[in-house]
Design a protein around this motif. Structure first.
Motif, short mmCIF file in Angstrom:
data_model
loop_
_atom_site.label_atom_id
_atom_site.label_comp_id
_atom_site.label_asym_id
_atom_site.label_seq_id
_atom_site.Cartn_x
_atom_site.Cartn_y
_atom_site.Cartn_z
N ILE A 21 0.57 -10.20 -34.83
CA ILE A 21 1.03 -9.08 -34.00
C ILE A 21 -0.15 -8.22 -33.57
O ILE A 21 -0.25 -7.80 -32.41
CB ILE A 21 2.09 -8.25 -34.76
CG1 ILE A 21 3.35 -9.10 -34.95
CG2 ILE A 21 2.40 -6.95 -34.03
CD1 ILE A 21 4.32 -8.55 -35.97
N ARG A 22 -1.06 -7.96 -34.48
CA ARG A 22 -2.24 -7.16 -34.17
C ARG A 22 -3.07 -7.80 -33.06
O ARG A 22 -3.66 -7.11 -32.24
CB ARG A 22 -3.10 -6.97 -35.42
CG ARG A 22 -4.32 -6.10 -35.17
CD ARG A 22 -5.21 -5.97 -36.39
NE ARG A 22 -4.59 -5.06 -37.33
CZ ARG A 22 -4.49 -5.29 -38.65
NH1 ARG A 22 -4.99 -6.40 -39.17
NH2 ARG A 22 -3.93 -4.42 -39.44
N LEU A 144 5.78 -17.30 -31.22
CA LEU A 144 5.84 -16.23 -30.23
C LEU A 144 7.28 -15.94 -29.79
O LEU A 144 7.66 -14.78 -29.64
CB LEU A 144 4.96 -16.57 -29.02
CG LEU A 144 3.47 -16.51 -29.28
CD1 LEU A 144 2.70 -17.06 -28.08
CD2 LEU A 144 3.02 -15.10 -29.62
N ARG A 145 8.06 -16.98 -29.61
CA ARG A 145 9.47 -16.77 -29.23
C ARG A 145 10.24 -16.06 -30.34
O ARG A 145 11.06 -15.19 -30.09
CB ARG A 145 10.13 -18.11 -28.88
CG ARG A 145 9.66 -18.64 -27.55
CD ARG A 145 10.27 -19.99 -27.23
NE ARG A 145 9.80 -20.44 -25.94
CZ ARG A 145 9.47 -21.69 -25.67
NH1 ARG A 145 9.59 -22.63 -26.59
NH2 ARG A 145 9.04 -22.02 -24.48
N GLU A 149 11.97 -12.44 -30.04
CA GLU A 149 13.38 -12.25 -30.38
C GLU A 149 13.55 -11.07 -31.36
O GLU A 149 14.39 -10.21 -31.16
CB GLU A 149 13.89 -13.55 -31.01
CG GLU A 149 15.29 -13.52 -31.54
CD GLU A 149 15.59 -14.86 -32.24
OE1 GLU A 149 15.88 -14.83 -33.45
OE2 GLU A 149 15.52 -15.91 -31.58
N GLU A 150 12.74 -11.07 -32.39
CA GLU A 150 12.86 -10.02 -33.41
C GLU A 150 12.51 -8.65 -32.84
O GLU A 150 13.19 -7.66 -33.11
CB GLU A 150 11.96 -10.36 -34.61
CG GLU A 150 12.35 -9.67 -35.87
CD GLU A 150 13.79 -9.95 -36.30
OE1 GLU A 150 14.46 -8.98 -36.70
OE2 GLU A 150 14.26 -11.11 -36.24
N PHE A 151 11.45 -8.59 -32.04
CA PHE A 151 11.05 -7.30 -31.48
C PHE A 151 12.01 -6.83 -30.40
O PHE A 151 12.17 -5.63 -30.21
CB PHE A 151 9.59 -7.35 -31.01
CG PHE A 151 8.64 -7.10 -32.13
CD1 PHE A 151 8.21 -5.82 -32.43
CD2 PHE A 151 8.23 -8.15 -32.93
CE1 PHE A 151 7.35 -5.59 -33.49
CE2 PHE A 151 7.38 -7.93 -34.00
CZ PHE A 151 6.94 -6.64 -34.29
N ASP A 157 17.39 -1.40 -31.01
CA ASP A 157 17.83 -0.44 -32.02
C ASP A 157 17.14 0.91 -31.86
O ASP A 157 17.59 1.90 -32.42
CB ASP A 157 17.56 -0.97 -33.44
CG ASP A 157 18.41 -2.19 -33.77
OD1 ASP A 157 19.41 -2.41 -33.06
OD2 ASP A 157 18.05 -2.92 -34.71
N ALA A 158 16.03 0.94 -31.10
CA ALA A 158 15.28 2.18 -30.92
C ALA A 158 16.02 3.11 -29.97
O ALA A 158 16.81 2.66 -29.14
CB ALA A 158 13.89 1.86 -30.36
#
Length: 170
Positions: A21-22, A144-145, A149-151, A157-158
């Protein structure tokens, strides 16, 4: 050693995932700079390239559909489309599913332009990344997919961003 046994001896994936991610943000900026360098002299931007790529891959779309696919707000995508239209690369067409939301499509010039650009890019990628196997690329795409999906879920949710206006989903 079985897959299960190997998994027991491997470190937890958290720190390694964080490293992935970084690395995404600087990678994204570098890719955008490289694409814009390749587009030098065409009058196009990396954003217009992304819009045209989506239109080439998926056919005509509305601006809200393009915005969702690109993970952007509708307003900046509308500006990208307007600029691409001014260059003669895209055009709007009636949308049989919605009277007021027009479809954006590539013009013949836009189709030829993005095809030529992408052929050059693919040749360069094959040359520079010839050390990667198909398996490496498949694994990278899967990771990456999964991250995307998770993000996406986390972003949903944000609390809504102040510029989100709930545009028509068509």
């Amino acid at each position: 050693m079985s897959v299960d046994e190997r998994a027991k001896h491997e470190p937890p994936p958290g720190p390694a995932l964080y490293e992935v991610i970084r690395g995404l943000w600087p990678l994204h900026r570098t890719v955008v700079r490289a694409v814009e360098r390749e587009l030098s002299g065409t009058g196009m931007t990396a954003g217009q390239h992304a819009v045209m790529d989506e239109l080439r891959r998926g056919g005509p779309r509305t601006v809200p559909q393009l915005a969702r696919l690109l993970g952007l707000d509708r307003q900046p995508v509308q500006r990208l489309v307007n600029d691409a239209t001014a260059l003669g690369l895209t055009e709007s067409a009636p949308n049989p599913e919605h009277r007021r939301s027009r479809l954006i499509r590539l013009t013949p010039k836009g189709e030829a332009t993005i095809r030529s650009i992408q052929e050059t890019e693919e040749t360069e990628l094959r040359r520079r990344l010839s050390d990667l196997s198909s398996g490496d690329i498949t694994t990278a795409l899967r990771v990456l997919r999964r991250l995307a999906e998770e993000f996406r879920d986390l972003a949903q949710d944000a609390p809504p961003h102040p510029t989100d206006r709930g545009d028509d989903p068509r």
